[in-house]
Structure formats: C-alpha cells, structure tokens
Enzyme design. Structure first.
Site, PDB file in Angstrom:
ATOM      1  CE1 TYR A   1      -6.757   3.062  -0.818  1.00  0.00           C
ATOM      2  CE2 TYR A   1      -4.428   3.194  -0.236  1.00  0.00           C
ATOM      3  CZ  TYR A   1      -5.474   2.553  -0.871  1.00  0.00           C
ATOM      4  OH  TYR A   1      -5.244   1.395  -1.539  1.00  0.00           O
TER       5      TYR A   1
ATOM      6  CD  GLU B   1      -2.917  -0.834  -0.171  1.00  0.00           C
ATOM      7  OE1 GLU B   1      -2.986   0.294  -0.688  1.00  0.00           O
ATOM      8  OE2 GLU B   1      -3.467  -1.843  -0.647  1.00  0.00           O
TER       9      GLU B   1
ATOM     10  CG  ASP C   1      -8.112   4.588  -4.774  1.00  0.00           C
ATOM     11  OD1 ASP C   1      -9.355   4.589  -4.916  1.00  0.00           O
ATOM     12  OD2 ASP C   1      -7.352   3.875  -5.452  1.00  0.00           O
TER      13      ASP C   1
END
Length: 367
Positions: free
Chosen positions: A128, A45, A146
């Site tokens: 996020y 991520e 996102d």
DNA sequence: AATTCGGGGTC
DNA sequence: GACCCAGAATT
C-alpha cells in the site's frame, strides 16, 4: 489503457473520471497534499497507517518540524523518534521509519528512491505505502489498496470475497489496478481513498447523493452495509501487569521494554507480569518480586494501588500499580534505570503508563 | 494463512 | 460492546 479481465476499459475510465471529479469538489485540505516531496509524503503515509486523519494530523506537523529532512531523521536517536511518536500506537512504525531513514542515507545516497521496487524494499513500507508514495510523488502507475479501496470496490462491484484473505487481496489489487487512471495515478489514488473516507463510509453512507449509485451493485441490491466481507475475528486475550512505582526521594526507577512484545523499546515502571490477577500479598511472594528486592533493604509498600483497565484491539490489560518507598536504592536490581521524576518527560512511555502518571499527579495534589 | 502490534472515534 | 482506521512484519 489495456484491457483487463475484470472490467472493460470504458467502464474503468468512466468510474475513474467520476471519482476524480468528485475528489476535486470534495477533497479536504491536508498539508501532505500540498507537497511532492517523497519524504514528507512518506511521513504522512506511515503516520496514517491504521490511523485516522484526525488522530495523526498533529504528529505529521511534529515530525516535519523536528525532522525536516531524511538526514535529520536518520541522525536522531531512536529514543527521540519514539518519544515524538508517543501516544500514536503501533510503535514498530516509528522504529521502522527511523531504520528506513538510515537505509536511505546508506543505500540510496540520502535521496528517497523513485523506483517502486526500491521504495518497497524500505522497512515499514508494504504494498500500500509503496503505491501511495510512488503515485503521489513520482506518478508511478501502482494502485493503492487500503481499507477505503476494499470498501468502495466491494460495494461497487458486489464482491463478497473476504478482504482479509490472500485471494481477496489479490482480487482487489488486480481490480484496483485495472481501474487506475494510468495518466493520473496520483490523483486517481487520492480520489478513491477520499471517496471511501468521506462518501462511501462504513456505516450509514448517504447513497442518495453518491455519484456512483447508478452503477453500484450493492446499492441496487440494497446490500451496501453487507460489504466488504471479512472472515477474521480477532480474539482478545487478557494480560495482568503489576507495576511497581518504586520511589526514593525525588527519584524513581524505569525499565526499557525489549524483546518482541507490545511497546518494544518504550519505557515503563518495573513490571511483574502474572498469569492471573494477584493480590498484593500474592505478588510479594512471587520469584520476580523477590528478585527485584533481593538485596533486602528497607521497603514499604502502599497497599492502596491504582488499577487501570487498558483496552487495545487484541488485548485487555489489567494493570495494578503499587507505590513502593525505599530508603536505600542499593536494594534494587541494577537493571532498572534510576531517574529524577522531573526527567520523566524525556522518555517514551505507553498510554497505559501515561494514564497512571496522570492519575498519580492528581493524587499528589492531595497527598 | 494466521497472528501480532495501539490507540481512539463512532454508533 | 463491535467495528474501523491511507497496514506491515512475523510466525
């Protein structure tokens, strides 16, 4: 599923179902989708923040191999982490990743936290990334928002609120959470992002094969490419870098960038930044230049410098590189690091300096 | 609320 | 060139 304000349950359930079915049929095979380990998911991520899958893919492999555990990452030196991150950009991600690994060891007994608030408290993890890790690794019911989600939702519901405003962020976050499949938050989040990345793409999406075209407001109004709406326009500023490639025998000098600026904690050649483009003669008269060589000594500057234009999202850097040969290194300011050129590969450098070194090595073939 | 922080792919 | 990318932190 509780009733929200923006859409009704029945519609939310329908949309989520379509997205998940589409995802099952169209998803890419990606290594971080084959693990439930929060550490590996976290690595993926952070690497993928503002970064395309194709660009980050190899870095994920590198990091999982070099640092297979949180503890191994925490024990590394920051220079080592930055070197592995070299070329990917947004280097605060690497520094924060390293700092967060230390936090996990010191504050969470080395175990990646499984509570949303704790995940969010880690350096470099915002809303996020906390939602992504939380839902993928622990099935926590937090919707990811996102760039893909902004695009999909703004088109689907025809929302013209700019996404780069406080209002817009809240509106889309609320909407995304109402849409979220509470029973399968991980798969739902993966599905909507993959849908945005592959089907509901920014330019020229193929709406004729879209499973949501029947209920897409933007499509019905023939205004798909008008969404999402943004207001911000990043203005590009110009900077002028004058790099000195100071060489004595096989040795050269490096500077570590400190302070809150681009490429923080990366290495580079001794640098003189100026307000405007200077000639070599003008450069030699600057206070900064005189300080570097204040002890005099025997120096000779090669006037044929290399000029590179380095374009970033918010900066254009015009960089001049000058080769300076000296006969005694005592003439150079002590703040610079003296290294053998053969050891350059150990230091994390920007793409700009990397591009110069590539060019220089080409030249050496003919020198 | 606006700015800063990288680099590369795409049209 | 302009836009965008599994955004976060700082000002």
């Amino acid at each position: 599923m509780k009733t929200g304000d923006l859409i009704i349950d029945r519609e939310a359930f329908f949309i989520s179902h379509i997205l998940i079915r589409w995802y099952d049929q169209n998803k890419r095979d990606l290594p971080w989708r084959e693990t439930k380990d929060p550490y590996f998911i976290w690595l993926s991520e952070v690497i993928l923040q503002q970064t395309r899958v194709a660009q980050g893919y190899d870095y994920y492999t590198r990091f999982t191999e070099s640092f297979p555990t949180v503890a191994s990452l925490a024990e590394a030196h920051e220079d080592e982490v930055l070197k592995l991150w070299q070329g990917l950009g947004y280097y605060s991600r690497a520094r924060n990743l390293h700092a967060a690994a230390k936090m996990i060891v010191s504050d969470f007994d080395g175990v990646f936290p499984s509570i949303y608030k704790d995940i969010l408290s880690l350096k470099g993890i915002g809303e996020y990334t906390a939602a992504a890790i939380g839902s993928f690794a622990f099935e926590l019911p937090h919707a990811v928002v996102d760039g893909n989600v902004f695009r999909v939702l703004s088109r689907l519901f025809g929302i013209a609120t700019p996404i780069d405003t406080t209002q817009g962020k809240k509106l889309f976050t609320d909407l995304a959470n109402e849409l979220l499949d509470q029973k399968h938050p991980g798969e739902h989040n993966q599905a909507i992002m993959e849908f945005g990345a592959l089907q509901c793409v920014p330019v020229s999406p193929n709406c004729s094969i879209c499973p949501l075209s029947d209920i897409c407001l933007a499509y019905s109004q023939n205004k798909v490419t008008a969404y999402p709406v943004k207001q911000g326009k990043t203005k590009v500023k110009e900077r002028y870098f004058n790099y000195l490639d100071i060489r004595i025998g096989s040795f050269m000098f490096l500077n570590k960038r400190t302070g809150n600026d681009i490429w923080k904690n990366l290495y580079e050649l001794p640098l003189i930044e100026t307000e405007e483009k200077l000639t070599l003669d003008q450069l030699q008269e600057t206070e900064a230049f005189l300080q570097i060589f204040e002890k005099g000594g025997n120096i000779s500057i090669h006037p044929m410098g290399i000029t590179l234009k380095h374009v970033l999202s918010h900066r254009i850097i015009y960089a001049n590189f000058y080769t300076v040969t000296i006969t005694e290194d005592a003439a150079i300011q002590e703040r610079f690091l003296k290294i053998d050129q053969a050891d350059l590969f150990n230091f994390a450098i920007s793409r700009l300096v990397d591009r110069y070194l590539e060019r220089r090595s080409e030249g050496d073939l003919f020198a």
